[in-house]
Design a protein around this motif. Structure first.
Motif, short mmCIF file in Angstrom:
data_model
loop_
_atom_site.label_atom_id
_atom_site.label_comp_id
_atom_site.label_asym_id
_atom_site.label_seq_id
_atom_site.Cartn_x
_atom_site.Cartn_y
_atom_site.Cartn_z
N TYR A 249 0.86 -1.19 0.00
CA TYR A 249 0.00 0.00 0.00
C TYR A 249 0.90 1.24 0.00
N LYS A 250 1.62 1.43 -1.08
CA LYS A 250 2.65 2.47 -1.10
C LYS A 250 2.04 3.87 -1.10
N LEU A 251 1.00 4.06 -1.91
CA LEU A 251 0.39 5.39 -1.95
C LEU A 251 -0.23 5.75 -0.60
N THR A 252 -0.88 4.77 0.03
CA THR A 252 -1.44 5.03 1.36
C THR A 252 -0.33 5.33 2.37
N SER A 253 0.79 4.66 2.26
CA SER A 253 1.91 4.92 3.15
C SER A 253 2.46 6.32 2.96
N ILE A 254 2.54 6.75 1.69
CA ILE A 254 3.03 8.11 1.43
C ILE A 254 2.08 9.14 2.05
N THR A 255 0.78 8.93 1.85
CA THR A 255 -0.19 9.84 2.44
C THR A 255 -0.10 9.82 3.97
N PHE A 256 0.04 8.65 4.54
CA PHE A 256 0.14 8.52 5.99
C PHE A 256 1.38 9.23 6.51
N SER A 257 2.50 9.11 5.79
CA SER A 257 3.73 9.80 6.20
C SER A 257 3.58 11.31 6.12
N ASP A 258 2.89 11.78 5.06
CA ASP A 258 2.67 13.23 4.93
C ASP A 258 1.82 13.75 6.08
N GLU A 259 0.85 12.97 6.52
CA GLU A 259 0.00 13.42 7.61
C GLU A 259 0.71 13.39 8.95
N ASN A 260 1.81 12.67 9.04
CA ASN A 260 2.61 12.61 10.27
C ASN A 260 4.03 13.05 9.94
N ASP A 261 4.17 14.27 9.48
CA ASP A 261 5.47 14.74 9.02
C ASP A 261 6.44 15.01 10.16
N ASP A 262 5.97 14.94 11.41
CA ASP A 262 6.87 15.17 12.54
C ASP A 262 7.55 13.89 13.00
N GLN A 263 7.41 12.81 12.25
CA GLN A 263 7.95 11.51 12.66
C GLN A 263 8.73 10.90 11.51
N ASP A 264 9.89 10.34 11.83
CA ASP A 264 10.73 9.65 10.85
C ASP A 264 10.38 8.16 10.88
N PHE A 265 9.71 7.68 9.80
CA PHE A 265 9.24 6.30 9.76
C PHE A 265 10.32 5.31 9.32
N GLU A 266 11.50 5.81 9.00
CA GLU A 266 12.57 4.91 8.60
C GLU A 266 13.41 4.44 9.79
N LEU A 267 13.25 5.07 10.93
CA LEU A 267 14.08 4.75 12.09
C LEU A 267 13.19 4.52 13.29
N TRP A 268 13.27 3.33 13.87
CA TRP A 268 12.44 3.04 15.04
C TRP A 268 12.82 3.90 16.24
N ASP A 269 14.12 4.23 16.37
CA ASP A 269 14.55 5.01 17.52
C ASP A 269 13.92 6.39 17.55
N ASP A 270 13.44 6.86 16.40
CA ASP A 270 12.78 8.16 16.38
C ASP A 270 11.48 8.16 17.17
N VAL A 271 10.93 6.97 17.43
CA VAL A 271 9.71 6.90 18.23
C VAL A 271 9.95 7.45 19.62
N GLY A 272 11.19 7.29 20.12
CA GLY A 272 11.53 7.81 21.42
C GLY A 272 11.54 6.76 22.51
N LEU A 273 11.24 5.52 22.15
CA LEU A 273 11.21 4.46 23.15
C LEU A 273 12.59 3.83 23.28
N ASN A 274 13.01 3.65 24.51
CA ASN A 274 14.29 3.00 24.75
C ASN A 274 14.11 1.51 24.91
N ILE A 275 13.25 0.94 24.08
CA ILE A 275 12.98 -0.49 24.14
C ILE A 275 13.08 -1.05 22.75
N PRO A 276 13.21 -2.37 22.59
CA PRO A 276 13.25 -2.97 21.24
C PRO A 276 11.92 -2.75 20.52
N LYS A 277 11.99 -2.75 19.22
CA LYS A 277 10.79 -2.58 18.41
C LYS A 277 9.89 -3.80 18.59
#
Length: 1194
Positions: A249-277
């Motif tokens: 669902y690439k187009l949906t993913s692009i839209t979803f990323s645009d709606e959450n532009d304050d988050q980096d979806f390529e890096l789990w550590d960007d979530v801010g959790l100090n725990i494993p994914k």
């Protein structure tokens, strides 16, 4: 154990500090906190718990034997007091102070292998600055100075000392560039550690937003849902985006990323959790019903006792003599140790997560391969399968499928297998359709709650609202315009999205390139389907039909596909109310492509309209376009759409209108329209007539009646176009008629597909003009047709036709009426003969050989009555001069090409030739048969066999007929057959005792001179003609001279120039001289008339000056002498021709430049031309010969 036996390296200082840390933590922990620490979900780790508790309950040390640091600390409590042991940290500090670097390195390595790393040694050896080659002392030993070996060479690695290779560097090496790189790498590593620490602080701060008391309230009241925390939202966002990417669902993913532009979806550590994914959504979904076991329920094998299980006052038994400063230092070291272990675990988890991703991608690739094969249903274990066991589709039917496939929605069965693009999941859930929507609804509700709970921080300022508004006015926003208004208000529901699209699409379409506007069709259609306002829907459909100014074929197909998808989803009422008016508006559009779109849309939408509208309004629209539209392609599409409508119409009162439409389509001047009528309309109309029972009672008799009426009116000139129109319609109805016979036969009830049925021969049926004319298509299948054909042949051959009404109608009414019609057509009309011949050929081939031999041939033979006693009779043989003979010979006897059929055809032609010759009847019917058969090279040998029968016949009349038939056959036969079969037969006849037979060969010889190119063959024919002209026995043969002159005039313009110059013109000159001396006036006028026509035909040829002076002009003057006495009107024309020839001879240059020019067409002077034309109108000679005057040389 005694204190003196304690190994000082057994327990590190960091472990003692961990004991103190654990002691303090255990005294401060409350039972409620302990409960909370075990009830957290996968997305919210117990970050608010103490680090020691985290380590004891959730973490294990990355040591080889798996003993956690906290457990080791607990185990070391009973060994001895702290005063009786030497601290490892103190030993390490002493080694570093004394510059025993290698000893310290060995200690550090052994501790690493034992899983008990010292922070002091780790920090020292991980700092490249301690090993820089400098003039001063290293940072760690500035007080003591440099050892005897000087400073060590620095390592090239940026992570640990594991990659140090001291042997690579010599003591005297100077690597300034490596040193610079090492410094930068060190700074980068420190920056990453700082970012990680800040992220940990943010995590703890975010987790502490909701106080513990509020969480207790949520836990005590399960019906109250706890609001989503920011960290949970970011974690869910990451997992949802990961799911979308994995499932294409690439187009949906692009839209979803645009709606959450304050988050980096390529890096789990960007979530801010100090725990494993956590695991992916699919894994969580499959295991969401299985309760996770508490951490307290299990104990690792290598771990002794969890500190949380010990008595609360256990850690209070530490000696009170330790000072407060030592406790604080040891606690800091424990914290550092725990943080380091956590970072190691995080890196290990990250590497494992990458390996899991790789394995999952491999599994998905294998499942794609498996999904292409037929899937088998595999039932899972009911005890382990949760009701929520199937992956839900994200669209859940909210988006309409416009690909043209409609299926009835129904609950899935227990063995239903769902196959997606990436995974194939087999389930036993009987209510999977219902349960699949639950996660989506939950996500929807959560997203709606998130929207409603959006709050913004208000500044603690005392500015007035007016000042705030004025300040914000400097932001460059435009909400006053139409587009600004649309941008400023975001749609928050499906209905609002439809409303927004309805408002925006009319403004978007004009600004899209014409070549790409078809990309908007799905958007327009979905909006038109779901928009609540009828006016807006009408506007959108209007845009759809006016989307492209002149749509090409592919664009029209796309629009029609969309219209059909729209019709399938909205139903017949809205199709009538919304789509049909758009067609009606475009019916008279100036561009034919738009009218073509309307014509095609009427057919495509026909199945989805109410039946009353289908048989009234749509039929009238198409009838109007068929009668009035000037574009051929539009009328062609109209005819095809009419055929589709005829396949769905069920009003018997519309039969008459359908018949009129068929005749109107057949009479169209465009061949494309007529072809579409035969391919689509007539088969569909015939299928409807079959259901009504009108095919044999009304449709076919109506066409036969019109043919008979046409023949009655055609006594003074038959309208061959209309005859072709009606007869071709009958021919297109033959497959439907035969299908009716099979479906209404006595054996139809016995037809079944069981058992071995011989396949249908490829040549059993004529090639159909379209699939709708294929008998197998009409019947239902080729297998069903094979069964019916087998029973059909058996019924005709063994059981007869009793009770078979449909076949009896064909035999007793249809065939006799057709044969009667055939006897009334003009035999000299080759077009009519050919049309009827093709009709009977298709009829006999479709109905089969048994039917032809037992039902068709006997009826023709009864009418023709070829018997010996009727040979000399003048009555009873008139039918032999009609078109019945050639149609029977070429349409019935040639439909099968076996040896017995060929013999029957040869015998019939021989009998006809004999009968007509002996009866002195016209030979037109025989000539028509030879012309029709001669067009097919496969029958040349057969026709030559028939003619040889005439050559050797005992009657001179039959031999004369055979000689004249050679003239018709020579033009289509190849030169080899002419040389081997034709010329020997003609030479045989040219020496016949009967002069009439010899004269009959002259036209055939002339045709050979006109068509053959072989010199030897031409010389033989030339010698034979010369013998006719020069032999004394033929000097008084008036008929022979007439035939030769007539033949010269016919073949002269097209014959070889040498033959014309050396043979034709000199002999015509001689015949003209001889005719001047003819005493019998009737013979003289006959010869003169034939000579005039011959010279008129030859005047259009190029004639050299020598021939003009020696032969052509003298012959014309001799002919003028005859015409002065016999026909003065011809004399004027001859005088003009002679004058023109003399002028040409005088003007040599003009003659050479102009080449071959018609003398009769270029008379000099207006008076001469007027006189020539007026006299030409008074001539009484045949039109065929006069036409040769203007015939050009081929």
């Amino acid at each position: 154990m005694a204190a003196g036996n304690v190994n000082p390296f057994n327990v590190s200082d960091s472990e003692e500090e961990a004991e103190h840390r654990q002691d303090g933590a255990d005294t401060e922990r409350s039972p409620s906190d302990e409960a909370q620490g075990h009830s957290l979900g996968p997305f919210s780790p117990p970050a608010y718990s103490e680090p020691a508790i985290l380590l004891s309950s959730n973490r294990t040390s990355p040591s080889v034997d798996g003993i956690p640091a906290s457990a080791a600390a607990v185990a070391g409590i009973g060994v001895g007091s702290a005063e009786s042991r030497v601290s490892l940290d103190a030993i390490a500090a002493q080694l570093l102070r004394d510059q025993y670097i290698l000893t310290a390195l060995e200690l550090h390595t052994e501790l690493l292998e034992a899983g008990r790393e010292l922070p002091r040694l780790r920090d020292y050896f991980s700092n490249p600055g301690n090993f820089e080659r400098q003039s001063g002392t290293p940072p760690a030993c500035k007080e003591q100075g440099v050892g005897p070996g000087g400073p060590l060479n620095r390592a090239g690695s940026i992570s640990t000392l594991d990659s140090l290779d001291f042997a690579r560097y010599s003591d005297d090496g100077n690597r300034e560039s490596d040193e610079r790189v090492a410094v930068l790498e060190f700074e980068l590593r420190k920056a990453k550690e700082t970012i990680q620490a800040l992220r940990a602080n943010l995590t703890q701060a975010a987790e502490c937003e909701n106080p513990s008391q509020e969480r207790k309230n949520y836990k005590s009241s399960p019906e109250i849902q706890e609001p989503i925390r920011p960290l949970e939202k970011r974690a869910l966002n990451f997992l949802v985006n990961e799911y979308l990417l994995k499932n294409e669902y690439k187009l949906t993913s692009i839209t979803f990323s645009d709606e959450n532009d304050d988050q980096d979806f390529e890096l789990w550590d960007d979530v801010g959790l100090n725990i494993p994914k956590p695991p992916d959504l699919l894994h969580l979904y499959r295991n969401c019903g299985n309760s996770l076991p508490l951490h307290r329920d299990t104990v690792n094998v290598a771990v002794s006792v969890d500190p949380s299980d010990l008595p609360g006052d256990y850690f209070t038994q530490k000696p009170v003599q330790q000072t407060e400063a030592i406790q604080q230092q040891q606690q800091q070291e424990v914290v550092q140790e725990l943080e380091y272990q956590i970072s190691l675990l995080n890196s290990e988890k990250q590497s494992l997560a990458e390996q899991i991703k790789k394995l999952q991608s491999d599994i998905q690739a294998l499942q794609r391969n498996v999904s292409s094969e037929p899937t088998t249903v595999v039932k899972s274990t009911p005890s382990k399968q949760d009701p929520l066991c199937d992956k839900p589709h994200l669209d859940n039917g909210q988006y309409l499928d416009i690909r043209g496939v409609t299926e009835t929605d129904s609950p899935l069965d227990a063995n239903t297998t769902k196959t997606s693009t990436t995974t194939t999941t087999t389930t036993d859930c009987t209510e999977s359709t219902t349960t699949a929507t639950q996660p989506q609804n939950k996500l929807k509700s959560q997203s709606q709650q998130g929207k409603t709970s959006v709050k913004f921080d208000q500044p603690n300022r005392k500015l007035s609202p007016v000042f705030h508004q004025a300040l914000l006015s400097f932001c460059r926003m435009s909400a006053d315009s139409r587009l600004g208004s649309e941008v400023s208000r975001i749609a928050d529901s499906e209905q609002s999205v439809m409303l927004m699209l309805g408002r925006c699409l009319p403004h978007i379409v004009p600004n899209v390139l014409l070549a790409k506007r078809e990309e908007l069709i799905p958007l327009i259609l979905c909006t038109a389907c779901l928009h609540p306002e009828p006016k807006e829907r009408d506007q959108l459909l209007h845009i759809l039909f006016n989307l492209i100014k002149r749509p090409d074929d592919e664009q029209r197909q796309m629009i029609l596909t969309g219209c059909v998808a729209f019709a399938r989803h909205v139903g017949p009422t809205r199709v009538e109310a919304e789509l049909l008016p758009q067609c009606w508006e475009q019916i008279n559009h100036k561009y034919p492509e738009r009218r073509l779109l309307v014509a095609e849309a009427c057919g495509a939408l026909g199945p989805y309209l109410p039946k009353e509208i289908r048989s009234s309004l749509v039929l009238s629209m198409l009838q109007q376009m068929l009668a009035e539209d000037k574009a051929d392609m539009v009328r062609e599409a109209v005819v095809k759409s009419l055929g589709i409508i005829m396949g769905y119409i069920d009003d018997p009162d519309k039969y008459t209108q359908g018949f009129e439409l068929m005749l109107l389509s057949l009479g169209d001047p465009s061949e494309r329209v007529v072809s579409a009528t035969h391919q689509v309309f007539i088969p569909a109309f015939a299928a409807w007539c079959t259901e009504l029972g009108n095919l044999q009672s009304q449709l076919i008799p109506s066409l036969l009646t019109r043919i008979e009426k046409l023949l009655k009116q055609g006594e003074y000139g038959l309208d061959e176009h209309k005859l072709h129109m009606y007869l071709s319609a009958l021919q297109s109805l033959i497959p439907s008629l035969f299908a009716v016979l099979l479906q209404n036969a006595p054996f139809t009830s016995r037809a079944n597909l069981q058992g071995d049925v011989p396949p249908i021969e490829v040549t059993r049926f004529p090639r159909p003009a379209s699939p709708l004319q294929d008998v197998a298509t009409i019947v239902g299948s080729r297998e069903q047709l094979a069964v019916l054909l087998q029973l059909y042949d058996h019924q005709l051959q063994h059981e007869g036709t009793t009770g078979w009404d449909s076949l009896l109608w064909v035999v007793n009414q249809f065939l006799p009426q057709l044969i009667e019609i055939v006897g009334r057509i003009n035999v000299t009309s080759s077009t009519c003969v050919h049309e009827f011949s093709r009709f009977f050929w298709r009829l006999c081939r479709t109905f089969g050989k048994i039917f032809t031999n037992t039902k068709v041939k006997p009826q023709f033979q009864e009418i023709l009555r070829l018997s010996e006693e009727n040979v000399d009779a003048t009555t009873g043989n008139g039918i032999l001069t009609k078109a019945t003979v050639p149609i029977y010979a070429t349409g019935v006897l040639t439909c099968y090409n076996q040896e017995e059929d060929r013999k029957l055809l040869v015998g019939f032609l021989e009998d006809v030739m004999t009968t007509l010759s002996l009866s002195h009847a016209p030979l037109d019917s025989l000539k028509a048969s030879f012309v029709e058969l001669g067009a097919n090279p496969a029958y040349h040998e057969l026709l030559l066999t028939v003619l040889w029968y005439g050559v050797v016949h005992t009657s001179a009349l039959v031999r004369c007929t055979a000689a004249r038939m050679f003239e018709l056959l020579v033009k289509g036969v190849n030169e080899t057959l002419v040389a081997q079969r034709v010329v020997p037969a003609l030479i045989t006849l040219s020496s016949d005792p009967e002069i009439s037979v010899r004269i009959s060969t002259i036209p055939a010889f002339g045709t050979i001179m006109e068509t053959v190119t072989q010199k030897e063959l031409l010389e033989r024919v030339k010698m034979q003609l010369a013998s006719f002209l020069e032999d004394p026995q033929y000097q008084d043969q008036h008929s022979l001279h007439m035939e030769i002159i007539k033949t010269f005039g016919r073949v002269g313009p097209n014959a070889e120039p040498r033959f014309r110059d050396e043979f034709v013109l000199p002999h015509l000159h001689k015949l003209a001289l001889c005719n001047n001396q003819q005493t019998v006036e009737s013979k003289r006028i006959d010869i003169a008339t034939q000579l005039f026509e011959a010279y008129s035909a030859l005047s259009c040829c190029f004639i050299s000056e020598e021939l003009m002076v020696n032969h052509f002009l003298p012959g014309l003057r001799c002919l003028r002498t005859d015409m002065e006495q016999l026909s003065p009107e011809h004399e004027v024309i001859l005088s003009s021709m002679i004058k023109e020839c003399e002028i040409k001879v005088e003007n040599k240059g003009i003659g050479e430049a102009q080449g071959s020019i018609s003398i009769a067409a270029s008379l000099v002077g207006e008076d001469a031309k007027t006189k020539f034309l007026s006299k030409m109108g008074q001539l009484t000679t045949s039109g065929a010969m006069l036409a040769n005057v203007f015939q050009r040389k081929k």
